[in-house]
Structures are given as structure tokens and as C-alpha cells.
Enzyme design. Structure first.
Site, mmCIF file in Angstrom:
data_model
loop_
_atom_site.group_PDB
_atom_site.id
_atom_site.type_symbol
_atom_site.label_atom_id
_atom_site.label_comp_id
_atom_site.label_asym_id
_atom_site.label_seq_id
_atom_site.Cartn_x
_atom_site.Cartn_y
_atom_site.Cartn_z
ATOM 1 N N HIS A 91 4.574 0.614 0.506
ATOM 2 C CA HIS A 91 5.663 -0.261 1.339
ATOM 3 C C HIS A 91 3.906 -1.383 1.722
ATOM 4 O O HIS A 91 3.407 -1.877 1.740
ATOM 5 C CB HIS A 91 6.093 0.151 2.245
ATOM 6 C CG HIS A 91 4.626 1.368 3.388
ATOM 7 N ND1 HIS A 91 4.568 2.484 2.162
ATOM 8 C CD2 HIS A 91 4.646 1.078 4.054
ATOM 9 C CE1 HIS A 91 3.777 3.134 3.710
ATOM 10 N NE2 HIS A 91 3.513 2.200 4.334
ATOM 11 N N HIS A 120 1.308 -1.193 -0.600
ATOM 12 C CA HIS A 120 -0.116 -0.102 -0.155
ATOM 13 C C HIS A 120 0.829 0.988 0.187
ATOM 14 O O HIS A 120 1.795 1.119 0.478
ATOM 15 C CB HIS A 120 -0.921 -0.128 0.906
ATOM 16 C CG HIS A 120 -0.164 -0.088 2.730
ATOM 17 N ND1 HIS A 120 0.615 -1.602 2.956
ATOM 18 C CD2 HIS A 120 0.363 1.335 3.460
ATOM 19 C CE1 HIS A 120 1.010 -0.726 4.342
ATOM 20 N NE2 HIS A 120 1.153 0.140 4.506
ATOM 21 N N ARG A 156 5.266 6.129 14.098
ATOM 22 C CA ARG A 156 5.552 6.766 13.116
ATOM 23 C C ARG A 156 4.870 8.458 12.803
ATOM 24 O O ARG A 156 3.797 8.858 13.120
ATOM 25 C CB ARG A 156 4.145 5.938 11.410
ATOM 26 C CG ARG A 156 4.736 6.284 10.739
ATOM 27 C CD ARG A 156 3.273 5.372 9.882
ATOM 28 N NE ARG A 156 2.312 6.274 9.340
ATOM 29 C CZ ARG A 156 1.097 5.345 8.833
ATOM 30 N NH1 ARG A 156 1.529 3.847 8.430
ATOM 31 N NH2 ARG A 156 -0.098 6.607 8.595
#
Ligand code: SIN
Length: 303
Positions: free
Chosen positions: A261, A106, A276
Site C-alpha cells: 500500500h 511498502h 489503524r
């Protein structure tokens, strides 16, 4: 600064390319960046799609400060945040869990009218073996298509959505539901050109992905499916990809407009904890003048 391998020399930094996608930046401490280094890292990320850094020591506040050097932080509306730090999304899999986040190809946020530029993912706890992340180059995917296919794709748009992944009716394992929330916010679809001009490098990049693309605009799902299936198999061919092995302190800074990724889920029984931070992006435009129409938001019915 000299480095062995396929080295690309900028003024302030040198990066070693990983193959079709990605480059490792050596001898850079992310907590001590100059403005000139930030500008070069921005350019290098546009050139290589994802930059890797090793042995970084970053507190949550440091991680936020680094991200703010590169743009405006996008506070993720679906992921659980780190306690006390809404800017940091937690990507966590415990030893007893089997499902992971991001375990399929995605690119993040393609369901937004202005998709996030990219993310800075920092490894806090990783298994010794496994838990790698795969990256694929959407420059290489586009460049290696035939002229006929490239020209057709350049005239098309695709519809992207978050509803089937983050929405109230999304099918997902219960243990993942506990790590995701705010399903009511998954109501908006977006339409983007299928081939975009990368906002930094200017290169054409394929812009559809298996995670969030629903169909080609103006085509039925049945008509779209074989073309999208071909593109997904083509884009994820090994020669377009790179597999990054994490160690504590590793950082990957990827560009959503140039890459996909895939978080490999092969470390059951061990814990993996990543932080993240996602950065806001730019409006996307078609790779060629008169190609796909500009991006636009679509408000989907029924969430
Ligand atoms: C993600 O898809 O953002 C997670 C990637 C990873 O955990 O490697």
C-alpha cells in the site's frame, strides 16, 4: 444478496471486486458480525488482498472489538498510539505538515520474523479531495512474471529491516519523528522467501517491498538492486493496483502477505486522521516445496 459489477458471492456476504486488487463489501455493519461472516471476510480478504467498507460508525472500543474478531492485536512498537488506546496507532497529518506516514510503496512489518497479517484502517477525518491510498496485488505481480523469473525467485530469500525507517539513524523529516518513537526497538532484521504461499488462499505472492527489503540473501546490495528495481516497477504497474478514495467512516482491511500500500500525500493544508489496528500474522512459507528457506529473524548489529 446481489450486487452489480464483478460480484463474488459467498454464503453470508457479497463483494464487488475493484480490479486486480481489493473488493468492496456492501451491506455489512462491522459492529454486528456473526461468526460465519467473520470466517467469510477472512477468506475474502485472502482472495482479494484488501476489503473496503463504507459508512461504518465505530468508536475506539468498537474498532478494537471488530479487530479482535479477526485475530490478536499487534501493539505497534513505533507509531504514536491514540490516547487511552495503545492498541490503536494514530496515522495523522495536520494541515501545516508536509510529510505523511506511509507515503511510499511498502507492506507493513516485513522486518518481523512473523510479519503482521494486516491492518484495519478507519478514516476519522479525511480531505474531500486527495489523501487516497493505493494498493497493489502481489498475486498479480507474481502471476504476470515470466516462467523463468518466477522459477528463479521461488528459490531465493530476501533480507528485510526496519532500521533504515524506524531506527536511531533513519533519515526522516523532523515532523515525522514526532509521530514515531521507540527507535531502540528497530534492531531486528528478518529473512523471508521472495515468493510465499499465502497462508489463507494458498496462492503464490511476491514478497519483497521497496519500504523494508534490503537485498537478496547471499547477493551483494549492488547485485540485488537491479533485480529488486525491476520487481518494484513491475509490481506497481497500474494494472496491478487500485486507488481507494476515503470518506469519513470508510474502512480498509488489508492483508500484508498479498498486497502493498501507498498513502498518497497530495492534500497539503488539510488534516487527515486515521486509526489503524494491526493484527498478528502467521509464519510464512515458500510458495513451492524446496523453494526459499523458511522465514527467520536476524539480530542486526548496532540498531
Ligand atoms: C499506512 O501505511 O499504514 C498508512 C496508510 C494510509 O494512511 O493510507
Amino acid at each position: 444478496m446481489t450486487m452489480p459489477g464483478a460480484t463474488f458471492q459467498y454464503e453470508q456476504i457479497a463483494v464487488r471486486a475493484s480490479g486486480a486488487v481489493g473488493a468492496e463489501v456492501c451491506e455489512v455493519d462491522l459492529s454486528k458480525l456473526t461468526d460465519a461472516m467473520v470466517a467469510e471476510l477472512h477468506r475474502a480478504r485472502g482472495d482479494h488482498g484488501v476489503l473496503f467498507f463504507r459508512d461504518q460508525v465505530l468508536s475506539e472500543a468498537d474498532h478494537i472489538a471488530v479487530a479482535e474478531r479477526f485475530g490478536t492485536i499487534n501493539v505497534n512498537r513505533f507509531f504514536t498510539a491514540v490516547d487511552g488506546f495503545p492498541q490503536i496507532a494514530e496515522v495523522r497529518k495536520e494541515a501545516e505538515q508536509t510529510a505523511n506516514i506511509g507515503g511510499g510503496w511498502h507492506t507493513d512489518h516485513s522486518y518481523d520474523e512473523i510479519p503482521a497479517m494486516g491492518s484495519i484502517l478507519y478514516a476519522r477525518e479525511v480531505p474531500e479531495v486527495g489523501g487516497d491510498t493505493l494498493f497493489a496485488s502481489m498475486y498479480a505481480a507474481y502471476d504476470s512474471l515470466s516462467e523463468g523469473m518466477r522459477s528463479m525467485l521461488c528459490s531465493l530469500n530476501a533480507v528485510h529491516s526496519s532500521r533504515h525507517v524506524f531506527g536511531a539513524r533513519a533519515e526522516r523529516p523532523a515532523e515525522l519523528s514526532a509521530r514515531l518513537g521507540n527507535q531502540a526497538a528497530a534492531t531486528q532484521d528478518a529473512v523471508h522467501p521472495m515468493v510465499i504461499r499465502h497462508p489463507v488462499s494458498g496462492r503464490p505472492a511476491l514478497y519483497v517491498n521497496p519500504g523494508f527489503t534490503l537485498r537478496i540473501e547471499g547477493w551483494t546490495p549492488a547485485e540485488s538492486a537491479p533485480v529488486l528495481a525491476f520487481l518494484y516497477a513491475h509490481a506497481s504497474r497500474p494494472e496491478h493496483t487500485y486507488r481507494f478514495h476515503w470518506m469519513p467512516g470508510s474502512v480498509a482491511f488489508w492483508d500484508n502477505r498479498a498486497t502493498w500500500h501507498y498513502a498518497v500525500n497530495d492534500y497539503h493544508g488539510e488534516r487527515r486522521l486515521m486509526h489503524r489496528i494491526t493484527l498478528e500474522g502467521d509464519a510464512l512459507s515458500a510458495a513451492v516445496p524446496g523453494g526459499g528457506a523458511p522465514s527467520r529473524a536476524v539480530h542486526a548489529v548496532g540498531g
